[in-house]
Design an enzyme around this catalytic site. Structure first.
Site, PDB file in Angstrom:
ATOM      1  N   GLU A 287      62.609 -62.820 -30.908  1.00  0.00           N
ATOM      2  CA  GLU A 287      62.748 -62.779 -32.364  1.00  0.00           C
ATOM      3  C   GLU A 287      64.066 -62.094 -32.712  1.00  0.00           C
ATOM      4  OE1 GLU A 287      61.322 -63.795 -35.374  1.00  0.00           O
ATOM      5  OE2 GLU A 287      63.112 -62.728 -36.060  1.00  0.00           O
TER       6      GLU A 287
ATOM      7  N   ASN B  61      62.892 -61.341 -39.278  1.00  0.00           N
ATOM      8  CA  ASN B  61      62.077 -60.161 -38.944  1.00  0.00           C
ATOM      9  C   ASN B  61      60.892 -60.629 -38.111  1.00  0.00           C
ATOM     10  OD1 ASN B  61      61.421 -61.190 -41.937  1.00  0.00           O
ATOM     11  ND2 ASN B  61      59.513 -60.576 -40.951  1.00  0.00           N
TER      12      ASN B  61
ATOM     13  N   THR C 265      52.834 -65.730 -49.679  1.00  0.00           N
ATOM     14  CA  THR C 265      51.722 -65.556 -50.621  1.00  0.00           C
ATOM     15  C   THR C 265      50.392 -65.814 -49.933  1.00  0.00           C
ATOM     16  OG1 THR C 265      53.256 -66.414 -52.275  1.00  0.00           O
ATOM     17  CG2 THR C 265      50.984 -66.224 -52.956  1.00  0.00           C
TER      18      THR C 265
ATOM     19  N   HIS D 110      59.412 -73.900 -48.940  1.00  0.00           N
ATOM     20  CA  HIS D 110      58.634 -74.770 -48.057  1.00  0.00           C
ATOM     21  C   HIS D 110      59.510 -75.939 -47.618  1.00  0.00           C
ATOM     22  CE1 HIS D 110      54.981 -73.187 -50.520  1.00  0.00           C
ATOM     23  NE2 HIS D 110      55.396 -72.301 -49.624  1.00  0.00           N
TER      24      HIS D 110
ATOM     25  N   THR E 257      52.162 -74.151 -44.420  1.00  0.00           N
ATOM     26  CA  THR E 257      51.959 -73.393 -43.175  1.00  0.00           C
ATOM     27  C   THR E 257      50.701 -73.834 -42.426  1.00  0.00           C
ATOM     28  OG1 THR E 257      53.053 -71.565 -44.274  1.00  0.00           O
ATOM     29  CG2 THR E 257      51.965 -71.055 -42.201  1.00  0.00           C
TER      30      THR E 257
HETATM   31  P1  FAD Z   1      59.267 -68.406 -39.983  1.00  0.00           P
HETATM   32  O1  FAD Z   1      58.123 -67.632 -40.529  1.00  0.00           O
HETATM   33  O2  FAD Z   1      60.382 -68.733 -40.901  1.00  0.00           O
HETATM   34  O3  FAD Z   1      59.826 -67.613 -38.717  1.00  0.00           O
HETATM   35  C1  FAD Z   1      60.939 -68.054 -37.994  1.00  0.00           C
HETATM   36  C2  FAD Z   1      61.498 -66.873 -37.233  1.00  0.00           C
HETATM   37  O4  FAD Z   1      62.465 -67.338 -36.299  1.00  0.00           O
HETATM   38  C3  FAD Z   1      62.217 -65.846 -38.121  1.00  0.00           C
HETATM   39  O5  FAD Z   1      61.602 -64.595 -37.995  1.00  0.00           O
HETATM   40  C4  FAD Z   1      63.641 -65.844 -37.578  1.00  0.00           C
HETATM   41  O6  FAD Z   1      64.249 -64.564 -37.591  1.00  0.00           O
HETATM   42  C5  FAD Z   1      63.446 -66.348 -36.157  1.00  0.00           C
HETATM   43  N1  FAD Z   1      64.662 -66.937 -35.588  1.00  0.00           N
HETATM   44  C6  FAD Z   1      65.505 -67.831 -36.164  1.00  0.00           C
HETATM   45  N2  FAD Z   1      66.504 -68.145 -35.326  1.00  0.00           N
HETATM   46  C7  FAD Z   1      66.303 -67.439 -34.197  1.00  0.00           C
HETATM   47  C8  FAD Z   1      66.994 -67.348 -32.960  1.00  0.00           C
HETATM   48  N3  FAD Z   1      68.092 -68.093 -32.716  1.00  0.00           N
HETATM   49  N4  FAD Z   1      66.531 -66.485 -32.013  1.00  0.00           N
HETATM   50  C9  FAD Z   1      65.411 -65.750 -32.237  1.00  0.00           C
HETATM   51  N5  FAD Z   1      64.714 -65.809 -33.389  1.00  0.00           N
HETATM   52  C10 FAD Z   1      65.139 -66.649 -34.356  1.00  0.00           C
HETATM   53  N6  FAD Z   1      53.662 -70.835 -47.018  1.00  0.00           N
HETATM   54  C11 FAD Z   1      52.397 -71.205 -47.294  1.00  0.00           C
HETATM   55  O7  FAD Z   1      51.844 -72.076 -46.603  1.00  0.00           O
HETATM   56  N7  FAD Z   1      51.700 -70.621 -48.298  1.00  0.00           N
HETATM   57  C12 FAD Z   1      52.245 -69.693 -49.120  1.00  0.00           C
HETATM   58  O8  FAD Z   1      51.579 -69.195 -50.030  1.00  0.00           O
HETATM   59  C13 FAD Z   1      53.595 -69.319 -48.891  1.00  0.00           C
HETATM   60  N8  FAD Z   1      54.212 -68.408 -49.678  1.00  0.00           N
HETATM   61  C14 FAD Z   1      55.459 -67.961 -49.357  1.00  0.00           C
HETATM   62  C15 FAD Z   1      56.018 -66.936 -50.124  1.00  0.00           C
HETATM   63  C16 FAD Z   1      57.230 -66.364 -49.740  1.00  0.00           C
HETATM   64  C17 FAD Z   1      57.817 -65.240 -50.567  1.00  0.00           C
HETATM   65  C18 FAD Z   1      57.892 -66.829 -48.571  1.00  0.00           C
HETATM   66  C19 FAD Z   1      59.177 -66.204 -48.110  1.00  0.00           C
HETATM   67  C20 FAD Z   1      57.350 -67.878 -47.833  1.00  0.00           C
HETATM   68  C21 FAD Z   1      56.133 -68.467 -48.215  1.00  0.00           C
HETATM   69  N9  FAD Z   1      55.543 -69.493 -47.485  1.00  0.00           N
HETATM   70  C22 FAD Z   1      54.270 -69.899 -47.779  1.00  0.00           C
HETATM   71  C23 FAD Z   1      56.222 -70.116 -46.333  1.00  0.00           C
HETATM   72  C24 FAD Z   1      55.680 -69.558 -45.024  1.00  0.00           C
HETATM   73  O9  FAD Z   1      55.944 -68.199 -44.941  1.00  0.00           O
HETATM   74  C25 FAD Z   1      56.307 -70.357 -43.879  1.00  0.00           C
HETATM   75  O10 FAD Z   1      55.797 -71.685 -43.969  1.00  0.00           O
HETATM   76  C26 FAD Z   1      55.961 -69.819 -42.493  1.00  0.00           C
HETATM   77  O11 FAD Z   1      56.334 -68.471 -42.359  1.00  0.00           O
HETATM   78  C27 FAD Z   1      56.656 -70.662 -41.430  1.00  0.00           C
HETATM   79  O12 FAD Z   1      56.398 -70.098 -40.168  1.00  0.00           O
HETATM   80  P2  FAD Z   1      57.346 -70.339 -38.922  1.00  0.00           P
HETATM   81  O13 FAD Z   1      56.741 -69.588 -37.802  1.00  0.00           O
HETATM   82  O14 FAD Z   1      57.567 -71.790 -38.752  1.00  0.00           O
HETATM   83  O15 FAD Z   1      58.777 -69.788 -39.370  1.00  0.00           O
END
Ligand code: FAD
Length: 528
Positions: A36, A119, A128, A457, A503
């Protein structure tokens, strides 16, 4: 000695975490190392910052998520926090704009609110936590209904789905009754006004412990579980490249951001779960450049407004005692502004929108104390209509090898446009939002379309498909077409036009992808 298979997961958000957990649960031998780029914010890795009770501490955790340009993030690397780059500002708390305007900023044409979080727990530390299921044409076309039911059920389990959240709120019920009066006759059976499923664990005092990547990781971060012995999470570790022998992934080049040192970490499987912009960017930087990579970007445009609930209307379905009870519950956790979450789900053809109706006792912005609806006793609702965006090749992100971004990756340019198809549905959503507002009370913020990118999204940029015809990046099991040992996870895989929070869908796809990856690892290693 037999070789212990090793998988690398890049990114610690809820979807990468779901991939890691399913892989470990499906293969008794595999070891998973998760890299991460960002810092760990909470004692339990990946916890929602909304659970942090102290407002100053919560604020700091959010700032530390805002990428290498935020002061607190730099402090965690031992660099003075005062060295904040001018022009840096936040999109939504905990995230930062990709096109922030400073040196090494991405470029965005028509998608100004594109944002990311860096993070442990990714955006899932700030979300949310709404987890509606996709419906009708939103669903993944290449997965049959029976399998989908099982996958989505598993995804709900991993995310600690709570459909009864705030269901006992009399005010929430009154809001539903008023919306039903207005809309029920137009909505099909099973797709009417209802509570919005959320991810979290209700606490005995009526508050909610919101789920994040921590809930999904579960036993992987519980030292008493044997699964934790085969799992490791390394924060502040930026993966710079996926390494290959021919078209077989062999590991990653990773930079320890504390020391600046770069090393190669060998692996049998590499899972890229680094969000819908940075996953394609990392693939591009690693020489993986299929035609569809970065393209077909969608989100759901959002039309929002804030309404002060009308006492006369609410009193038809709730009484003074209900209001006092709701206020007492809210007082227990004033730092968490969400309560009584309702919705009207997507259905076709009658209602191609997802509506979210969040009750709160204060508006989400400073309302002039002189405003006649300031301090409204019955509170407010923040309402949003999510609208479809049709996938098109020309909407997306491209990368420039000649221009490094602030981290040294090929810089991004995002291009995106709404077309007549979206404009028509946005107009319809706006009209319906006016009706919903009229049914509940009085507007304190008129319906308006948020700038593109505001939904957070982002989908389609590494879409999955059932044929390798140049319109998809991954196969139906999330494996990059034409490569071995390279899987993807995240919202970028979603190929359909959706109107709701993605998500849950992405976690379901990660479960499917991880089961397949476990089976691939077993056959590759000659294990049955
Ligand atoms: P992410 O959670 O985006 O995590 C990706 C991670 O990869 C990050 O921590 C990043 O630092 C890391 N990364 C990137 N590049 C590298 C690299 N080269 N090397 C190492 N690490 C790296 N979704 C919903 O379904 N319902 C909701 O109600 C909703 N509300 C939201 C409200 C807010 C304020 C926010 C910010 C988002 C919301 N979302 C919601 C979206 C939801 O948070 C995301 O769909 C979800 O977190 C995606 O998960 P992920 O694991 O694919 O990616």
């Amino acid at each position: 000695m037999t070789h212990q298979p090793t998988a690398v997961v890049i990114g610690s958000g809820p979807v990468g975490s779901a991939f890691a957990r399913t892989l470990l649960e499906s293969d008794p031998d595999v070891r998973v190392v998760m890299f991460e780029a960002g810092p760990q914010l909470t004692e339990t890795p990946g916890e929602s910052v909304r659970n942090i009770p102290d407002p100053a501490e919560k604020e700091r955790a959010r700032e530390r998520s805002q990428g290498p340009l935020s002061g607190s993030y730099r402090e965690s690397l031992g660099i003075p926090g005062t060295a904040v780059v001018e022009g840096m500002f936040t999109a939504r708390q905990g995230t930062y704009l990709l096109d922030f305007g400073g040196e090494g900023s991405a470029h965005s044409v028509g998608f100004p609110a594109a944002a990311a979080a860096t993070n442990v727990g990714g955006q899932g530390a700030h979300w949310t936590a709404a987890i509606p299921r996709p419906a009708f044409s939103e669903k993944i076309p290449f997965i049959g209904d029976e399998e989908w039911e099982e996958l989505i059920g598993e995804a709900e389990h991993l995310l600690h789905k709570q459909s009864a959240a705030f269901a006992d709120s009399a005010l929430g019920a009154a809001i539903r009754s008023l919306l039903e009066e207005e809309f029920a006759a137009e909505l099909p059976e099973g797709y009417g006004v209802s509570t919005l499923p959320v991810a979290g664990d209700p606490q005995p005092d009526g508050t909610m412990r919101w789920a994040g990547a921590d809930s999904v990781l579960g036993p992987l971060i519980d030292p008493s579980s044997p699964l934790s012995q085969r799992f490791e999470l390394r924060d502040l570790s930026l993966v710079r490249r996926v390494e290959f022998e021919g078209r077989r992934a062999t590991g990653v080049t990773v930079q320890d951001l504390r020391t600046g040192e770069t090393s190669v970490f060998p692996a049998d499987l590499v899972v890229v779960a680094a969000d819908a912009f940075r996953s394609p960017q990392l693939l591009w930087a690693s020489g993986v450049r299929p035609r569809a990579l970065g393209h077909y970007l969608t989100e759901h445009p959002v039309v929002i407004s804030t309404v002060a609930l009308d006492a006369g209307k609410m009193e038809r379905f709730a009484n003074e005692a209900d209001l006092v009870e709701e206020q007492a519950r809210r007082a227990k956790n004033p730092a968490d502004p969400v309560a009584a979450v309702n919705r009207i789900p997507f259905s076709e053809p009658e209602h191609p929108f997802s509506v979210q109706v969040m009750y709160a006792d204060v508006p989400p912005f400073q309302l002039d104390p002189a405003h006649p609806l300031s301090g409204n006793r019955w509170g407010y609702v923040n309402m949003g209509y999510g609208v479809r965006k049709r996938p098109r090749y020309e909407d997306g992100v491209t990368f420039d090898d000649a221009e490094p971004d602030f981290s040294g990756f090929p810089n991004m340019t995002i291009r995106y446009e709404l077309t007549a198809a979206e404009e028509a549905e946005i107009a319809e959503a706006t009209e319906r939002l006016r009706r919903a507002g009229g049914a509940l009370g009085h507007f304190v913020a008129e319906p308006r379309l948020l700038p593109n990118g505001s939904s957070l999204h982002y989908q389609g940029t590494m879409r999955a498909g059932d044929t390798d015809d140049g319109t998809s990046v991954a196969d139906p099991f999330s494996r990059v077409w034409g490569y071995e040992g390279l899987s993807l996870a995240g919202n970028g895989l979603i190929p359909t036009a959706t109107t709701m929070n993605p998500t849950l869908t992405s976690v379901a796809l990660a479960v499917r992808g991880a089961r397949q990856a476990a089976s691939d690892l077993r056959s590759k290693g000659g294990r049955s």
